[in-house]
Design an enzyme around this catalytic site. Structure first.
Site, short mmCIF file in Angstrom:
data_model
loop_
_atom_site.label_atom_id
_atom_site.label_comp_id
_atom_site.label_asym_id
_atom_site.label_seq_id
_atom_site.Cartn_x
_atom_site.Cartn_y
_atom_site.Cartn_z
N ALA A 1 1.96 -12.17 -37.09
CA ALA A 1 2.96 -12.25 -38.16
C ALA A 1 4.35 -12.16 -37.53
O ALA A 1 4.51 -12.26 -36.31
CB ALA A 1 2.75 -11.14 -39.18
N ASN A 2 5.36 -11.97 -38.36
CA ASN A 2 6.72 -11.73 -37.89
C ASN A 2 7.35 -10.65 -38.74
O ASN A 2 6.70 -10.07 -39.62
CB ASN A 2 7.54 -13.02 -37.88
CG ASN A 2 7.64 -13.62 -39.27
OD1 ASN A 2 7.99 -12.94 -40.23
ND2 ASN A 2 7.33 -14.91 -39.38
#
Length: 395
Positions: free
Chosen positions: A207-208
């Site tokens: 993810a970020n």
């Protein structure tokens, strides 16, 4: 501000109903005439006599009495705006179902005037999936929402569900009735927000750091200008914004499917920070560390390019706005991305600092005509300016 405007105020069952009395005073001070409908639940908290004294008109509370004297259809056709304040969970549910089992529900079903609701209920009731579904259905039909706010409740609890203050409701009424205040009325906007989570195994993902705050603010700003908004959100800690339809997804492939399902739309603002890659074959079980073994090697695959897909879709929106989160050569990368993806605008921002998860943003608007450099602003203000620019571009 509201001179000669006719407001039909529906007061439903909530302890916050006492605020309706102050709201009537403010509406009349602004020049509006106010006719009130009091539900059986609302009558538990305020009296007909109090409302009649402040509105200067008879208060309606009985479907059959109204049929004999004025008629629910005449009540439905009378106002420039129907305002439900407070709007209880029960009345919102009956509105969503299209019920006509009392005077308030019947008038709301029969009216052709704009409808503005100000929800008020316990936080658990507001956040319940049934209420969220009801609000989404109402938003899809064009019902507008003001609030609810955060704060202490009658119970020893606090959270979302508090009735918006009378001054805030008055401002929402004025904005809704102001000529030209709804430049995006009748238009459908698709907005994406937040990160995507790409599974490695059942407990890990790629993810970020996107919080979703900028995308959520843009969705709310477009809705405030009258657009019917579908928000496709990756995993975030943010509550579903009132007054629009939210579709929650996990992965990039799920986000693309939700975006295509939301088409057709006149506007697309693709603010989500979509993961470029995913694990080609996610493990079905949790990957375990073996003694003496090194780290596993993950084979990666490209995710679908959602922005490029929507920009070249057979049902392409008339205005497609992408986002470019960069850490260096921000504007140059954004210019190249706009050309490569086929979108109309790119909103570029430098995320090398604390933008992701923060409350402020500095953006550059890249179009075919050139680059606009905006100063650092709160994300809500960025959203308001962008929504206004979109409205101006669409005439």
């Amino acid at each position: 501000m509201l001179t000669d405007r006719r407001i039909l105020l529906v007061v439903s069952g909530s302890i916050a109903a006492y605020k309706a009395l102050e709201l009537v005073r403010l509406l009349r001070k602004a020049g509006a005439s106010v006719t009130a409908i009091l539900t059986a639940g609302g009558a538990r908290f305020v009296t007909k006599e109090a409302l009649a004294g402040l509105t200067g008109q008879r208060v309606h509370d009985d479907l059959w009495a109204a049929e004999a004297e004025i008629g629910h259809i005449r009540l439905a056709r009378l106002p420039d705006l129907v305002l439900v304040a407070p709007a209880s969970a029960d009345l919102l549910a009956r509105m969503a179902q299209g019920r006509a089992d009392d005077l308030a529900a019947t008038v709301l079903l029969a009216t052709r005037a704009p409808v503005l609701v100000a929800p008020a209920m316990n936080p658990a009731m507001w956040e319940h999936p049934a209420t969220r579904d009801n609000m989404a259905r109402l938003a899809a039909r064009g019902v507008r929402v003001v609030g609810p706010g955060m704060g202490a409740m009658a119970e020893p609890e606090s959270g979302p569900g508090r009735l918006a203050e009378p001054e805030e409701i008055l401002a929402a009424v004025a904005a809704l009735l102001r000529p030209g205040a709804q430049p995006l009325a009748g238009r459908h906007a698709l907005v994406t927000a937040g990160p995507t989570h790409e599974p490695i195994d059942p407990v890990r993902y790629i993810a970020n750091r996107s919080s979703g705050r900028q995308g959520y603010a843009i969705a709310a700003a477009l809705a405030a200008l009258g657009a019917r908004v579908t928000l496709v959100s990756g995993p975030t800690a943010l509550p579903d914004p009132p007054g629009l339809v939210t579709r929650r997804v996990e992965s990039a492939r799920e986000m693309l499917a939700a975006c295509e399902a939301a088409l057709p739309a006149e506007i697309a603002v693709m603010a989500a920070a979509v993961a470029d890659w995913r694990v080609a074959r996610a493990a079905a079980q949790k990957m375990k560390k073996a003694p003496g073994a090194g780290a596993p090697v993950l084979e990666m695959a490209l995710n679908p390019d959602i922005l490029a897909t929507i920009a070249h879709h057979p049902q392409r929106p008339g205005l497609v706005v992408g986002f470019a989160a960069e850490t260096e050569q921000v504007v140059q990368h954004a210019i190249e991305k706009r050309r490569r993806k086929g979108c109309d605008w790119i909103v570029a921002n430098d995320v090398s600092g604390e933008v992701m998860g923060g409350a402020r943003n500095t953006v550059h608007i890249v179009t075919a005509e050139g680059v606009e450099d905006w100063p650092e602003l709160p994300k809500d203000e960025v959203a308001t300016r962008l929504a206004a620019r979109i409205a101006a571009a669409l005439g």
